[in-house]
Design a protein around this motif. Structure first.
Motif, PDB file in Angstrom:
ATOM      1  N   VAL A   1       0.846  -1.186   0.000  1.00 55.82           N
ATOM      2  CA  VAL A   1       0.000   0.000   0.000  1.00 55.82           C
ATOM      3  C   VAL A   1       0.883   1.238   0.000  1.00 55.82           C
ATOM      4  O   VAL A   1       2.003   1.213   0.519  1.00 55.82           O
ATOM      5  CB  VAL A   1      -0.952  -0.013   1.216  1.00 55.82           C
ATOM      6  CG1 VAL A   1      -0.171   0.102   2.523  1.00 55.82           C
ATOM      7  CG2 VAL A   1      -1.992   1.090   1.108  1.00 55.82           C
ATOM      8  N   GLN A   2       0.387   2.317  -0.590  1.00 58.23           N
ATOM      9  CA  GLN A   2       1.132   3.569  -0.609  1.00 58.23           C
ATOM     10  C   GLN A   2       1.016   4.307   0.717  1.00 58.23           C
ATOM     11  O   GLN A   2       0.045   4.113   1.458  1.00 58.23           O
ATOM     12  CB  GLN A   2       0.625   4.464  -1.742  1.00 58.23           C
ATOM     13  CG  GLN A   2       0.891   3.913  -3.126  1.00 58.23           C
ATOM     14  CD  GLN A   2       0.483   4.871  -4.225  1.00 58.23           C
ATOM     15  OE1 GLN A   2      -0.182   5.872  -3.976  1.00 58.23           O
ATOM     16  NE2 GLN A   2       0.883   4.573  -5.443  1.00 58.23           N
ATOM     17  N   PRO A   3       2.000   5.139   1.045  1.00 57.47           N
ATOM     18  CA  PRO A   3       1.878   5.952   2.254  1.00 57.47           C
ATOM     19  C   PRO A   3       0.574   6.737   2.265  1.00 57.47           C
ATOM     20  O   PRO A   3       0.155   7.298   1.250  1.00 57.47           O
ATOM     21  CB  PRO A   3       3.090   6.881   2.177  1.00 57.47           C
ATOM     22  CG  PRO A   3       4.086   6.109   1.383  1.00 57.47           C
ATOM     23  CD  PRO A   3       3.280   5.355   0.359  1.00 57.47           C
ATOM     24  N   GLY A   4      -0.067   6.763   3.424  1.00 54.01           N
ATOM     25  CA  GLY A   4      -1.360   7.405   3.563  1.00 54.01           C
ATOM     26  C   GLY A   4      -2.535   6.494   3.297  1.00 54.01           C
ATOM     27  O   GLY A   4      -3.679   6.873   3.581  1.00 54.01           O
ATOM     28  N   GLY A   5      -2.278   5.315   2.787  1.00 51.70           N
ATOM     29  CA  GLY A   5      -3.329   4.376   2.468  1.00 51.70           C
ATOM     30  C   GLY A   5      -3.782   3.571   3.667  1.00 51.70           C
ATOM     31  O   GLY A   5      -3.335   3.783   4.795  1.00 51.70           O
TER      32      GLY A   5
END
Length: 115
Positions: A12-16
């Protein structure tokens, strides 16, 4: 004997966000303290969150306000909702069950937070 099976990990991407699940069998789930632990690269296994059979919850300072632990006793399942994920959350996440019958661990599920 107790068996624990984690699922829901991934990239997952940062902030996800991700939601981990842990399905338990072989014990009296509703009376057990359930927990999520994690072990990052080169680190020791540390507690992330705990929830007792009575619903008392504790979190590691590093995840407070971002992660939520919950349980569904009818499904013998504990969850970890992870929001606002950071790269430092990258780790193998393990489910744990502790009761008068003993302590058990799941096999772990990888969570990677990266762009």
């Amino acid at each position: 004997q107790v068996q624990l099976v984690e699922s829901g990990g991934g990239l997952v991407q940062p902030g996800g966000s991700l939601r981990l699940s842990c399905a338990a069998s072989g014990g009296i789930f509703r009376l057990a303290t359930m927990g999520w632990y994690r072990q990052g690269p080169g680190q020791e296994r540390d507690v992330v969150a705990l929830i007792t059979g009575g619903g008392m919850i504790t979190y590691a300072d590093s995840v407070k306000g971002r992660f939520t632990i919950s349980r569904d006793n009818a499904k013998n399942t504990v969850y970890l909702q992870m929001n606002s994920l950071k790269p430092e959350d990258t780790a193998v996440y393990y489910c744990n069950q502790r009761s008068n019958l003993g302590t058990s661990w799941g096999q772990g599920t990888q969570v990677t937070v990266s762009s």
